[in-house]
Design an enzyme around this catalytic site. Structure first.
Site, PDB file in Angstrom:
ATOM      1  N   ASN A  56      69.953  90.921  51.963  1.00  0.00           N
ATOM      2  CA  ASN A  56      69.786  91.782  50.868  1.00  0.00           C
ATOM      3  C   ASN A  56      71.177  92.391  50.436  1.00  0.00           C
ATOM      4  OD1 ASN A  56      66.832  91.271  50.337  1.00  0.00           O
ATOM      5  ND2 ASN A  56      66.571  92.422  52.281  1.00  0.00           N
ATOM      6  N   ASP A 103      77.191  86.137  58.890  1.00  0.00           N
ATOM      7  CA  ASP A 103      76.981  84.877  59.505  1.00  0.00           C
ATOM      8  C   ASP A 103      77.853  84.879  60.738  1.00  0.00           C
ATOM      9  OD1 ASP A 103      76.973  81.508  59.057  1.00  0.00           O
ATOM     10  OD2 ASP A 103      75.494  82.638  60.416  1.00  0.00           O
ATOM     11  N   ARG A 125      64.419  79.448  72.756  1.00  0.00           N
ATOM     12  CA  ARG A 125      65.702  79.076  72.401  1.00  0.00           C
ATOM     13  C   ARG A 125      65.844  79.937  71.145  1.00  0.00           C
ATOM     14  NH1 ARG A 125      65.266  73.831  70.421  1.00  0.00           N
ATOM     15  NH2 ARG A 125      67.512  74.268  69.550  1.00  0.00           N
ATOM     16  N   LYS A 126      64.854  80.715  70.605  1.00  0.00           N
ATOM     17  CA  LYS A 126      65.018  81.202  69.174  1.00  0.00           C
ATOM     18  C   LYS A 126      65.499  82.851  69.412  1.00  0.00           C
ATOM     19  CE  LYS A 126      60.854  80.053  67.834  1.00  0.00           C
ATOM     20  NZ  LYS A 126      59.545  79.976  66.863  1.00  0.00           N
ATOM     21  N   LYS A 184      72.514  95.195  48.672  1.00  0.00           N
ATOM     22  CA  LYS A 184      72.186  96.328  48.154  1.00  0.00           C
ATOM     23  C   LYS A 184      73.010  97.117  47.095  1.00  0.00           C
ATOM     24  CE  LYS A 184      68.570  97.797  50.713  1.00  0.00           C
ATOM     25  NZ  LYS A 184      67.135  97.556  50.527  1.00  0.00           N
TER      26      LYS A 184
END
Ligand SMILES: CCCCCCCCCCCCCCCC(=O)SCCNC(=O)CCNC(=O)[C@H](O)C(C)(C)COP(=O)(O)OP(=O)(O)OC[C@H]1O[C@@H](n2cnc3c(N)ncnc32)[C@H](O)[C@@H]1OP(=O)(O)O
Length: 207
Positions: A139, A117, A162-163, A141
């Protein structure tokens, strides 16, 4: 104090990678991103614009610290980030300390998610200004051995208004082992004009 610089707790691999990226930064293609415990905490006013009804505990804000930066040296998150503007990508070298244990001998999934993050967030921040993570898919792994060094490669894949759509992976130093892969959607709170000024500030404030 910039906490993304080598300290005695860094392993040989961590120092080697840091030196390699600092060398790559000499021609300006890469930039080391400084990182502070609480340098940007005082910018709460900038964020409150978007969350006026947030019930902030005022007397606590002065104690605020960036989560990954509040462990004692070597015991938590040891990391340094480098950004390549031309390729719109950020690399984070990360050594997870003994206080981040999940399964015995391995990193806690939440600690891995924190660094994912943070790296994706920083990549998005540089690309689009002040952002919030809207969606994060990971994920796992392979389990990451405690105190090992890994490399998080993160990039912006697409921008729609904005994304921002980003992805990253976590690999071993020799790149032979793929530990985790993730994608995220980040929403820009401040738009371009702010991000341009923030990019210049970003390298001052760092994280
Ligand atoms: C100046 C100060 C300096 C600060 C210096 C900081 C230093 C920096 C360090 C960097 C490293 C740390 C980085 C940590 C990053 C976090 O950890 S942030 C913390 C975790 N995230 C949160 O707490 C966010 C909580 N959620 C929210 O606040 C709001 O949902 C959001 C994300 C701001 C979006 O709300 P909104 O702006 O009202 O947008 P909204 O209208 O709901 O949706 C807009 C669009 O996005 C889409 N969308 C919204 N949510 C989602 C979702 N979950 N999935 C998919 N699509 C979605 C909507 O569908 C909509 O799409 P369209 O309909 O327009 O096509």
């Amino acid at each position: 104090m910039d906490l993304s610089l080598p300290n005695p707790s860094w392993s040989k691999d961590m120092r080697l990678l840091f030196d390699q990226f600092m060398k790559k930064s000499e021609d300006g293609s890469w930039k080391h991103l400084p990182s502070y415990k609480n340098k940007f905490s005082r910018r709460i006013e900038d964020i409150k614009v978007f969350f006026p009804d947030a019930k902030l505990i005022k007397e606590k804000i002065s104690q605020a610290q960036l989560f990954p930066r509040n462990f004692e040296e070597g015991l938590g998150f040891e990391y340094a980030m480098f950004h390549n503007h031309a390729e719109d990508r950020t690399v984070c070298i990360f050594q997870g300390g003994p206080y981040l244990q999940g399964a015995p001998g391995f990193l806690h999934g939440g600690a891995i998610a924190t660094m994912i993050d943070s790296t994706l967030g920083m990549t998005a921040l540089i690309a689009g200004g002040i952002v919030m993570t809207a969606n994060l898919n990971i994920n796992f792994k392979r389990p990451i051995p405690l105190c090992s060094v890994v490399v998080i490669n993160s990039q912006v894949d697409k921008v729609e208004g904005r994304k921002l759509f980003l992805s990253c992976n976590i690999r071993s130093v020799d790149e032979q082992t793929l530990y985790s892969e993730a994608t995220s959607k980040n929403l820009c709170l401040f738009w371009v004009w702010f991000s341009l000024s923030y990019i210049s500030l970003g390298f001052v404030f760092g994280v």
